[in-house]
Design a protein around this motif. Structure first.
Motif, PDB file in Angstrom:
ATOM      1  N   ILE A 184      87.178  84.613  39.463  1.00 59.01           N
ATOM      2  CA  ILE A 184      85.917  84.250  39.867  1.00 59.01           C
ATOM      3  C   ILE A 184      85.901  83.753  41.265  1.00 59.01           C
ATOM      4  CG2 ILE A 184      85.634  83.367  37.446  1.00 59.01           C
ATOM      5  CD1 ILE A 184      85.798  80.386  38.425  1.00 59.01           C
ATOM      6  N   PRO A 185      84.618  83.770  42.014  1.00 56.45           N
ATOM      7  CA  PRO A 185      84.109  83.065  43.249  1.00 56.45           C
ATOM      8  C   PRO A 185      84.634  81.793  43.466  1.00 56.45           C
ATOM      9  CG  PRO A 185      82.446  84.247  42.354  1.00 56.45           C
ATOM     10  CD  PRO A 185      83.318  84.145  41.229  1.00 56.45           C
ATOM     11  N   ILE A 186      85.441  81.540  44.627  1.00 54.79           N
ATOM     12  CA  ILE A 186      86.025  80.433  44.938  1.00 54.79           C
ATOM     13  C   ILE A 186      84.970  79.254  44.970  1.00 54.79           C
ATOM     14  CG2 ILE A 186      86.000  80.553  47.500  1.00 54.79           C
ATOM     15  CD1 ILE A 186      88.623  78.762  45.522  1.00 54.79           C
ATOM     16  N   GLU A 187      83.871  79.459  45.369  1.00 54.73           N
ATOM     17  CA  GLU A 187      82.646  78.381  45.466  1.00 54.73           C
ATOM     18  C   GLU A 187      82.502  77.797  44.110  1.00 54.73           C
ATOM     19  OE1 GLU A 187      82.416  81.598  46.239  1.00 54.73           O
ATOM     20  OE2 GLU A 187      81.082  81.959  47.811  1.00 54.73           O
ATOM     21  N   LEU A 188      82.483  78.457  43.059  1.00 54.74           N
ATOM     22  CA  LEU A 188      82.089  78.152  41.740  1.00 54.74           C
ATOM     23  C   LEU A 188      83.410  77.201  41.318  1.00 54.74           C
ATOM     24  CD1 LEU A 188      80.397  80.985  40.212  1.00 54.74           C
ATOM     25  CD2 LEU A 188      79.409  79.068  41.111  1.00 54.74           C
ATOM     26  N   ALA A 189      84.702  77.756  41.638  1.00 50.36           N
ATOM     27  CA  ALA A 189      85.719  77.294  41.194  1.00 50.36           C
ATOM     28  C   ALA A 189      85.788  75.902  41.830  1.00 50.36           C
ATOM     29  CB  ALA A 189      87.041  78.159  41.703  1.00 50.36           C
ATOM     30  N   ILE A 190      85.682  75.755  43.004  1.00 46.86           N
ATOM     31  CA  ILE A 190      85.929  74.335  43.658  1.00 46.86           C
ATOM     32  C   ILE A 190      84.907  73.603  42.909  1.00 46.86           C
ATOM     33  CG2 ILE A 190      85.400  73.113  46.006  1.00 46.86           C
ATOM     34  CD1 ILE A 190      85.863  75.517  47.604  1.00 46.86           C
ATOM     35  N   ALA A 191      83.535  73.755  42.924  1.00 50.71           N
ATOM     36  CA  ALA A 191      82.686  72.897  42.143  1.00 50.71           C
ATOM     37  C   ALA A 191      83.316  72.705  40.779  1.00 50.71           C
ATOM     38  CB  ALA A 191      81.392  73.406  42.141  1.00 50.71           C
ATOM     39  N   ALA A 192      83.584  73.359  40.063  1.00 55.14           N
ATOM     40  CA  ALA A 192      83.931  73.131  38.635  1.00 55.14           C
ATOM     41  C   ALA A 192      85.232  72.266  38.602  1.00 55.14           C
ATOM     42  CB  ALA A 192      84.236  74.488  37.906  1.00 55.14           C
ATOM     43  N   VAL A 193      85.999  72.557  39.508  1.00 56.33           N
ATOM     44  CA  VAL A 193      87.504  71.716  39.467  1.00 56.33           C
ATOM     45  C   VAL A 193      87.019  70.298  39.771  1.00 56.33           C
ATOM     46  CG1 VAL A 193      89.577  71.536  40.510  1.00 56.33           C
ATOM     47  CG2 VAL A 193      88.978  73.787  39.670  1.00 56.33           C
ATOM     48  N   ASP A 194      86.492  70.331  40.936  1.00 45.53           N
ATOM     49  CA  ASP A 194      86.155  68.905  41.568  1.00 45.53           C
ATOM     50  C   ASP A 194      85.534  67.973  40.564  1.00 45.53           C
ATOM     51  OD1 ASP A 194      85.807  67.006  43.841  1.00 45.53           O
ATOM     52  OD2 ASP A 194      83.606  67.457  43.403  1.00 45.53           O
ATOM     53  N   GLN A 195      84.386  68.715  39.872  1.00 40.32           N
ATOM     54  CA  GLN A 195      83.546  67.806  38.902  1.00 40.32           C
ATOM     55  C   GLN A 195      84.468  67.420  37.661  1.00 40.32           C
ATOM     56  OE1 GLN A 195      80.356  67.070  39.562  1.00 40.32           O
ATOM     57  NE2 GLN A 195      80.768  65.393  38.031  1.00 40.32           N
ATOM     58  N   ARG A 196      85.498  68.236  37.224  1.00 37.78           N
ATOM     59  CA  ARG A 196      86.104  68.295  36.131  1.00 37.78           C
ATOM     60  C   ARG A 196      87.126  66.804  36.317  1.00 37.78           C
ATOM     61  NH1 ARG A 196      87.327  71.050  31.417  1.00 37.78           N
ATOM     62  NH2 ARG A 196      89.025  70.217  30.295  1.00 37.78           N
ATOM     63  N   LEU A 197      87.798  67.107  37.571  1.00 30.59           N
ATOM     64  CA  LEU A 197      88.769  65.922  38.002  1.00 30.59           C
ATOM     65  C   LEU A 197      87.960  64.747  38.027  1.00 30.59           C
ATOM     66  CD1 LEU A 197      91.156  67.841  40.290  1.00 30.59           C
ATOM     67  CD2 LEU A 197      91.239  67.602  37.864  1.00 30.59           C
TER      68      LEU A 197
END
Lengths: 504, 243
Positions: free
Chosen positions: A356-369
């Protein structure tokens, strides 16, 4: 079997300009150009051309022009020329399509749909030319709270901090192994990282002894092939990174072809010259988060808890949950590589379709953590096709602590993104182990080019930060209110945690 | 020097071991070990460590020189990426032994689990060795790039010596089996061969050392038919791709 494939490119030689000096003949490792022994003229076999533009760039009279060869008259939206060629290539060889560099397909690049904020009237912007501006970044686990005590009138930190990497700017050079790239490229990255106060990453091919002196700015990788991993290697580094996955090829291992395993690679990887260097798809000692934790702590034990341990994964569907597991497993840094991340060699279908695109991954990971209250326990490193300082500052606003630069660093050194890294014939002397080609990359000049790029991007980031009225990159980290989306759907905005432009 | 490991967390135990080695200890005995991990992890020095009890996961990971003898069983991941030294386990051991091993020796008297000797490698005179007295399971020697593994299958009592997918992806090194595997057990990248004179010499030297360390009879062990498993190509996937 005769081939159905037509050349991808057309080479136009202006005979009036051509002085028959033979530069193009000597420069092309793909043997495109040759001298006609009858009349001394130079011929070009376009079927071998990869459009690396080495000949075009070095031709002293600018006699050469490369063009894409639009030969497929019946090309349509579904059956494009590229699709037809792939089928012909596979029908003729029966092989898996191989490629290099990052995903070229037109998946949405979210950076181009995110815009930054700036101060106007109600809060002043800051001029980085006159005022101090802080890009310093520390990567590593941060405590839940800090305890400070007063000793002899001065304050002292009582909490023992976990080991940290200190970066003068929020960039690192991505993991690119000796094997995928040449020794000179690694030396250039090591020297530029040292000069600029940042880090470079060895990739999974070990570390040449002559580069140990740059250890303070070196992250060493431990991957499934365990190439070059031993006590000295771990001791030499500033941090250790466990490579689980790579954005260009999530879920599969690596095959460094025997052609690229010469004496140097043989020595650093500890395998005989000429054999394939195979990195199995999984680490066979890691089948769970608990197993990952075990490797993290075995590396921490081996380095006596003095170095941060990073875990690099490819951005995939469940990236947020996986990242949470990685943090809970004890990683100090989570490195995430998006779908546009580059590679020295990957099956084309994997590179172009998995992840998946990194933009979505950064947002998802940061939010989850954040939601789980463990964001402080690890830093987030983002990777995968960062093209400019603007992409990087947006990544930091989304929640990344710093970014890895791979393709951008190679381009700075001369790469023309022809995607033929896997052939080992890189005419720019980058993705090759051929001594004749390698010499084309002068590490002095390449290091200077890298330092220049880091310097320029650092200044651009300072300008953009100043414009927002912020004087430290730390204050922007995860501050998504400084981003707005343009032309994005509600779902995309929700995942990015960003409001649409125009919304206050 | 004796360290009582009862109730001691691995982190403290390993600190004490490192301190003792730095302090010049040549002989260490760890008593009451109950699965503490990472013993000897990244350890260097001319030291012999004897362990009473069960050694936990990652015993001797990244180790570079010392000798460890376990008077009991060991768990998973013994000798993970080990560079040099010797580990002798007098009992059984678990899965993923000798993963990415680069040098040194690992001797297991009893049975072992799955995924043994994966991606062992060698370079010039550095040749890691793994000798197993008992039986092993699937994925034995997978992706092996160098080194020597000997599987003896003593007391196998009619059980198969080894599981399936033997040597899958193997592209270097040698495996000696004290039996002949069924062809369906072999990975596609290896062949079962007869031993030549140099194989026999290597094998008998290793078995003699193994028997000496574990108080066994080498001639009895060697009095059997062995099979050599070797890769058919150093480039098993060289023809996989369309260039």
């Amino acid at each position: 079997m005769y081939t159905l494939l037509q050349p991808d490119f057309r080479i136009k030689r202006d005979e009036e300009r051509c002085i028959r000096c033979g530069v193009c003949v000597r420069q092309c490792a793909f043997d495109v150009h040759s001298v006609d022994t009858d009349d001394g003229s130079i011929r070009s076999d376009e079927s071998k051309c990869v459009a690396c533009q080495r000949c075009e760039t070095l031709c002293p009279t600018r006699a050469l022009t490369l063009e894409e060869n639009y030969h497929v008259a019946n090309e349509n939206y579904n059956w494009t020329g590229g699709v037809l060629k792939n089928i012909w290539k596979q029908a003729e060889t029966g092989g898996v399509l191989l490629t290099g560099m990052g995903n070229p397909r037109p998946y949405r690049i979210y950076w181009d749909h995110l815009v930054l904020n700036a101060s106007q009237v109600t809060n002043p912007s800051i001029d980085p030319l006159r005022e101090p501006m802080e890009l310093r970044t520390y990567l590593g686990s941060k405590p839940d709270s800090v305890e400070v005590v007063k000793e002899n009138g001065s304050l002292k930190l009582k909490t023992k901090l976990a080991p940290q990497l200190r970066l003068d700017a929020p960039f690192l050079f991505s993991a690119m192994s000796l094997g995928a790239i040449g020794y000179n490229v690694q030396e250039a990255m090591a020297r530029a990282a040292t000069e600029m106060g940042i880090y470079w990453n060895t990739g999974e091919g070990g570390l040449h002894k002559d580069l140990y002196k740059y250890g303070k700015n070196t992250i060493v990788q431990v991957a499934s092939g365990r190439f070059g991993v031993y006590k000295d290697y771990l001791d030499a580094a500033a941090a250790v990174e466990i490579k689980i996955g790579q954005g260009a090829k999530p879920g599969i291992g690596g095959h460094l072809p025997g052609e690229k395993v010469g004496d140097l690679v043989s020595m650093t990887r500890m395998i005989p010259a000429g054999t394939d260097a195979l990195s199995p798809a999984p680490h066979h000692d890691i089948y769970s988060i608990e197993d990952l934790s075990q490797l993290i702590y075995s590396l921490k034990e081996a380095t006596e808890y003095t170095k941060p341990v990073s875990v690099k994964i490819a951005a995939v569907h469940n990236v947020a949950a996986i990242a949470s597991g990685i943090v809970r497993a004890g990683a100090d840094i989570v490195a995430i590589d998006g779908i546009r991340g580059g590679t020295g060699a990957a099956p084309t279908m994997i590179r172009d379709n998995v992840g998946i695109p990194i933009e979505l991954a950064i947002a998802a990971v940061d939010q989850r953590l954040r939601d789980e209250g463990i964001r402080n326990r690890a830093s987030i490193l983002a990777a995968g096709g960062f093209r400019s300082s603007a992409d990087i500052i947006k990544a930091i606003a989304l929640g990344a602590d710093a970014v890895y630069l791979g393709t951008a660093a190679l381009v700075a050194m001369g790469c023309h993104v022809c995607q033929k890294c896997y052939t080992g014939k890189c005419n720019w002397g980058i993705a090759t182990q051929d001594p004749y080609l390698e010499r084309r990359l002068n590490p002095d000049i390449a290091a200077e080019r890298l330092s220049n790029l880091i310097h320029a991007w650092s200044h651009e980031i300072m300008e953009m930060l100043g414009g927002m009225g912020i004087n430290a990159i730390e204050s922007l980290r995860g501050n998504r209110l400084h981003l707005r989306g343009v032309g994005l759907s509600k779902t995309e905005l929700d995942i990015l945690g960003v409001r649409h432009a125009g919304a206050s | 020097m004796i360290i009582d490991a009862r109730g001691v967390h691995y982190r403290e135990l390993n600190e004490r071991i490192r301190e003792a080695v730095v302090g010049g200890a040549r002989e260490l005995k760890l008593t009451n070990v109950v699965g503490q991990r990472y013993i000897g992890d990244g350890l260097r020095g001319d030291v012999r460590i004897e362990i009473d009890g069960v050694a936990g996961n990652d015993l001797g990971a990244f180790m570079d020189g010392p000798t460890i003898v376990v008077n009991g069983n060991a768990q998973d991941h013994v000798a993970n990426t080990m560079n040099d030294g010797k580990i002798v386990v007098r009992g059984d051991a678990g899965d993923v032994l000798g993963y990415g091993m680069r040098g040194g020796k690992l001797f297991i008297k009893g049975d072992v689990g799955y995924r043994i000797g994966i991606h062992m490698k060698s370079y010039l005179s550095k040749v890691p060795v793994l000798v197993i007295g008992g039986c092993a399971r699937d994925f034995f020697g997978e992706y092996m790039a160098g080194g020597i593994i000997v599987l003896l299958g003593l007391n196998s009592n009619g059980r198969g010596l080894v599981g399936n997918y033997l040597g899958t992806g193997m592209h270097g090194g040698t495996i000696y089996l004290r039996s002949c595997p069924e062809s369906y057990q072999l990975g596609k990248e290896v062949a079962a061969l007869d031993l030549d004179d140099s194989d026999c010499e290597i094998l008998s030297n290793l078995v003699e050392e193994f028997a000496r360390d574990l108080d066994m009879d080498a001639s009895e062990i060697l009095n059997a038919n062995f099979t050599k498993i070797a890769p058919v190509s150093t480039r098993p996937y060289g023809k996989l791709y369309a260039y």
